[in-house]
Design a protein around this motif. Sequence first.
Motif, PDB file in Angstrom:
ATOM      1  N   SER A 153      20.590  10.686  21.479  1.00 10.94           N
ATOM      2  CA  SER A 153      21.923  11.117  21.062  1.00 10.94           C
ATOM      3  C   SER A 153      23.034  10.396  21.820  1.00 10.94           C
ATOM      4  N   ASP A 154      22.952   9.071  21.899  1.00 11.04           N
ATOM      5  CA  ASP A 154      24.077   8.329  22.445  1.00 11.04           C
ATOM      6  C   ASP A 154      25.041   8.017  21.291  1.00 11.04           C
ATOM      7  N   PRO A 155      26.222   7.488  21.582  1.00  7.81           N
ATOM      8  CA  PRO A 155      27.203   7.260  20.509  1.00  7.81           C
ATOM      9  C   PRO A 155      26.751   6.258  19.449  1.00  7.81           C
ATOM     10  N   TYR A 156      25.620   5.586  19.674  1.00 10.05           N
ATOM     11  CA  TYR A 156      25.191   4.530  18.761  1.00 10.05           C
ATOM     12  C   TYR A 156      24.013   4.929  17.885  1.00 10.05           C
ATOM     13  N   HIS A 157      23.546   6.168  18.021  1.00  7.43           N
ATOM     14  CA  HIS A 157      22.337   6.548  17.288  1.00  7.43           C
ATOM     15  C   HIS A 157      22.517   6.431  15.782  1.00  7.43           C
ATOM     16  N   GLN A 158      23.773   6.582  15.330  1.00  8.73           N
ATOM     17  CA  GLN A 158      24.027   6.510  13.888  1.00  8.73           C
ATOM     18  C   GLN A 158      23.778   5.116  13.321  1.00  8.73           C
ATOM     19  N   PHE A 159      23.760   4.092  14.201  1.00  7.51           N
ATOM     20  CA  PHE A 159      23.554   2.722  13.722  1.00  7.51           C
ATOM     21  C   PHE A 159      22.084   2.309  13.745  1.00  7.51           C
ATOM     22  N   MET A 160      21.192   3.177  14.244  1.00  7.90           N
ATOM     23  CA  MET A 160      19.784   2.823  14.317  1.00  7.90           C
ATOM     24  C   MET A 160      19.125   3.140  12.978  1.00  7.90           C
ATOM     25  N   PRO A 161      18.732   2.106  12.206  1.00  8.33           N
ATOM     26  CA  PRO A 161      18.235   2.352  10.849  1.00  8.33           C
ATOM     27  C   PRO A 161      16.765   2.738  10.781  1.00  8.33           C
ATOM     28  N   LEU A 162      16.080   2.774  11.921  1.00  5.35           N
ATOM     29  CA  LEU A 162      14.661   3.112  11.909  1.00  5.35           C
ATOM     30  C   LEU A 162      14.310   3.905  13.162  1.00  5.35           C
ATOM     31  N   GLU A 163      13.172   4.564  13.102  1.00  2.96           N
ATOM     32  CA  GLU A 163      12.692   5.333  14.246  1.00  2.96           C
ATOM     33  C   GLU A 163      12.405   4.386  15.408  1.00  2.96           C
ATOM     34  N   PRO A 164      12.966   4.668  16.616  1.00  4.11           N
ATOM     35  CA  PRO A 164      12.750   3.762  17.750  1.00  4.11           C
ATOM     36  C   PRO A 164      11.285   3.469  18.047  1.00  4.11           C
ATOM     37  N   SER A 165      10.399   4.430  17.788  1.00  3.31           N
ATOM     38  CA  SER A 165       8.984   4.205  18.084  1.00  3.31           C
ATOM     39  C   SER A 165       8.373   3.093  17.254  1.00  3.31           C
ATOM     40  N   PHE A 166       9.005   2.740  16.138  1.00  4.40           N
ATOM     41  CA  PHE A 166       8.495   1.630  15.331  1.00  4.40           C
ATOM     42  C   PHE A 166       8.521   0.323  16.111  1.00  4.40           C
ATOM     43  N   LEU A 167       9.363   0.240  17.132  1.00  2.00           N
ATOM     44  CA  LEU A 167       9.453  -0.969  17.938  1.00  2.00           C
ATOM     45  C   LEU A 167       8.134  -1.291  18.622  1.00  2.00           C
ATOM     46  N   ILE A 168       7.308  -0.273  18.874  1.00  2.13           N
ATOM     47  CA  ILE A 168       5.985  -0.513  19.453  1.00  2.13           C
ATOM     48  C   ILE A 168       5.157  -1.374  18.519  1.00  2.13           C
ATOM     49  N   THR A 169       5.227  -1.069  17.236  1.00  4.23           N
ATOM     50  CA  THR A 169       4.484  -1.847  16.245  1.00  4.23           C
ATOM     51  C   THR A 169       4.898  -3.311  16.283  1.00  4.23           C
ATOM     52  N   VAL A 170       6.185  -3.560  16.407  1.00  7.03           N
ATOM     53  CA  VAL A 170       6.694  -4.932  16.431  1.00  7.03           C
ATOM     54  C   VAL A 170       6.225  -5.651  17.691  1.00  7.03           C
ATOM     55  N   MET A 171       6.259  -4.971  18.832  1.00  2.97           N
ATOM     56  CA  MET A 171       5.849  -5.601  20.082  1.00  2.97           C
ATOM     57  C   MET A 171       4.359  -5.907  20.111  1.00  2.97           C
ATOM     58  N   CYS A 172       3.569  -5.129  19.381  1.00  2.00           N
ATOM     59  CA  CYS A 172       2.118  -5.294  19.422  1.00  2.00           C
ATOM     60  C   CYS A 172       1.606  -6.313  18.422  1.00  2.00           C
ATOM     61  N   VAL A 173       2.471  -6.829  17.554  1.00  2.00           N
ATOM     62  CA  VAL A 173       2.028  -7.838  16.587  1.00  2.00           C
ATOM     63  C   VAL A 173       1.709  -9.143  17.321  1.00  2.00           C
ATOM     64  N   LYS A 174       0.486  -9.648  17.137  1.00  2.00           N
ATOM     65  CA  LYS A 174       0.053 -10.910  17.747  1.00  2.00           C
ATOM     66  C   LYS A 174       0.388 -10.962  19.227  1.00  2.00           C
ATOM     67  N   SER A 175       0.054  -9.892  19.919  1.00  2.00           N
ATOM     68  CA  SER A 175       0.390  -9.798  21.329  1.00  2.00           C
ATOM     69  C   SER A 175      -0.800  -9.272  22.099  1.00  2.00           C
ATOM     70  N   ASN A 176      -0.918  -9.704  23.352  1.00  2.00           N
ATOM     71  CA  ASN A 176      -1.981  -9.173  24.205  1.00  2.00           C
ATOM     72  C   ASN A 176      -1.463  -8.042  25.080  1.00  2.00           C
ATOM     73  N   LEU A 177      -0.291  -7.509  24.722  1.00  2.00           N
ATOM     74  CA  LEU A 177       0.283  -6.424  25.496  1.00  2.00           C
ATOM     75  C   LEU A 177      -0.385  -5.089  25.213  1.00  2.00           C
ATOM     76  N   CYS A 178      -0.845  -4.913  23.976  1.00  2.00           N
ATOM     77  CA  CYS A 178      -1.280  -3.586  23.549  1.00  2.00           C
ATOM     78  C   CYS A 178      -2.793  -3.449  23.622  1.00  2.00           C
ATOM     79  N   PRO A 179      -3.263  -2.270  24.001  1.00  2.00           N
ATOM     80  CA  PRO A 179      -4.707  -2.058  24.138  1.00  2.00           C
ATOM     81  C   PRO A 179      -5.440  -2.044  22.809  1.00  2.00           C
TER      82      PRO A 179
END
Length: 800
Positions: free
Chosen positions: A757-783
């Motif tokens: 609930s910061d002043p910018y939440h209205q501009f976030m068009p997707l659930e923040p947790s989806f960012l995990i999916t993006v970071m894990c694409v073709k990456s050795n970061l995720c288990p």
Amino acid sequence: MSETPKELKSEPSIQQTSQPDRRSPPPPVFQQPLPNQDPSETQQPSHLHSELQLTEFSLTNTSVGHQHQAKLMCIKNRRLLLLLLGFSSCAAILGLIYYMHQKCTLKNISNDYAGAATPCLSQACIRASIRLSMFDDPFTQPCDYFLFTCGSDRFSPDSRGRQRGQGIPGHPQNQNKMAVWPEKRGQRIDGKDRGLTEEKILNRKTVLLQYLREILESIDKSRSSAAQKAKRFYSSCLDTTSIEAAGAEPFLTLIQKVGGWAVSGQWNQTDFNSTLILLMRDYNTFPFFNLYVGKNQNESTNGTTKRYIQIDQPDLLIPIEWNSKTNKSQVKAQTLRPFLLSCQRYLALLGATSSSSMIHEGTFMSLSSELAVASAPLDYRLSQGQLYKRMTIKELQGKAPAIDWLRCLRAVFHPQPLNADDHVLLHNLPYIVHMSSIIGKWLNKYELSSSGPLQTYMVLNLLHTMMPALDSRFSETAHNLSVALGNTEEVVYRWKYCLLETERGFYSVLTHLLSERTTHKEAEEIIQNVFSSFKSKLHELKWIDEKALQSIMKKTQSLIPRLFTTKVISSEAQLDLFFSKVSFSNSFFSNYIQLLSLWQKRRSQFLTYQTEETDILSVTPYIQDNELIFPMGMFTLPLFHPTYPRAMNYGVMGFLIAKDILHLLLPDIYNQSETVHTVGECVWTHYLTVTEKERRGEGFFLSKAQQQEVWVQYSALQIALQAYHQSFTNHPTDTSILGFSYTRLFFSSFSQINCDSDPYHQFMPLEPSFLITVMCVKSNLCPRSLQCPNKTQQNFLQKC
């Protein structure tokens, strides 16, 4: 009253990091220099090799007859060769050790299982493990968990974690209509249900309030007297049974102390200014104008710390609206009837007969309407240059003679010395002049009247001040008027209301108690690590020019990040002395009057404070002089705890800190770096592909603000992960929860954060947790892979 801001704040900020490829060496976010390595050591073998070549060259040009010298040179060469081989071997061994260390570090962080890690068994970790088990795990249910937007109503209430706060009262997704809590005055919801509801809310302000509630309710008799008084006030506020039983009687008694009233009994026809001073000084009630303390905004750029008394228009009780054609406030006919009904109800509750009630209602509405004409909204006054008008008290007296200004201000700000030549700031001088004229007219017209219209006006304003301490009939009347006017109000839990009221009077006590429980060392460490990662992120961006980078780097390098520590009253002895003159009983009405006195005392102290007072309820960092200050309220359970695994602390608090820094320091990054657009579009492409919205034609283009917010949160997650790796490198051990690997725990903890609930939440068009999916694409970061079997197009997605 339209609240006048103390400072005009600029709009906020943003950022990014590249992702590693599974086939590439360790990703940039994990790259570290060789520890404790002297640069001269890495260059020494090449120097030796050059020396050997020069020696051999000299030998070929020497007489063959010098056998003894040749023999000596041969021995020397062999020694040099052995030395060279020795250094080469050492360098190889050191390189191997560093490689193995990095490999082990990455393996420890990204291993699927943390069986070797020590499980965290503290009470905080046990509660955290229960919380984690309540939410869907992104690594066991990756297909549908991330695929909705903030505010989506796609999922039903039984979808547990996927619901993500939809329908939760007070959640930022529901801020367009204020949420209604199921608990009203005197009514409690079941403790178990409340716990389940509130445990799922990771709204930072709600978390802090819950934490302060636990502190207040855990205070025992061994604590200081100031802490005991805070708890006693809080407890009396919760005692709604006694409040209901007292009814209106406490307020009727109070009326007699301020000169009486023709409605409820004998009116002593007290002096107007004397009554006004009494209301302002002892009961924090300002019927005709408002007073507060603050800097002159026009002087703030000069580094001044001088504070002024500031005089503004009041909070008018009568509903009005602004007419932009006439530039006047006006009362609409359709709002007068519900307002009249509420006045009738208040007078009836105070014992007025129907015959006397009509006279007081009419004069009250007439006076309210006349005062309202000169009031104006903040934006209009700002456009007309009506804010921060500086003049002496003597000059003000000449412009608004109906008010005894010097006498009033001395009473309100006692014991601060004031004289007629002191300056004050006006925020609506036309209203102040108009108000004085109206009061003068009514004083001349009704001076000998037994009805006392000005006294009625002041008493009804006092009633609204004291209403929180009266029985529910009064607050319900106010609520009914608000509903009739088309407003929707948040009916908060009683504990939350009582906590906020306690904070008003016991700010310094709660600050002290919170400081005692804040783990300064661990909080400072995560602040420093995240800020360091943020600075390294700046160099990874593609800036429009070098000047833009240098400007932000200069601003960043000049800041000193630190945890807030109060410089005002802090020791228990000082707190006890400060609160020694107030005592609290079991009567909340009596205690509330004491609270107003404390609030007024705090107001007068603002004139002499040399440092800015930090809001204890603040949950976001701010800049003060050359310091980037992080409020203590950010570092509370369940968001942060020193016994948590560091992966959990960095996954939640590290991300929030990074996001706040990006917003604060890079408010307009979109036009300064092309990376924002590139990364924002890349993440959005992932979202459209995985949700199959693109194929169904449901996708839409992101605005600049949306691209920037996507980049901010994606970059904040990368910064937090890099900061965790930095911490892990310095201390290559960590604990775990539920047997999760470190990376899995980092991401799983992050996935609990609702649309913040910061002043910018209205501009976030997707659930923040989806960012995990993006970071894990073709990456050795995720288990584990987060790909869904039925969505093969994910194989073609690229790193962002």
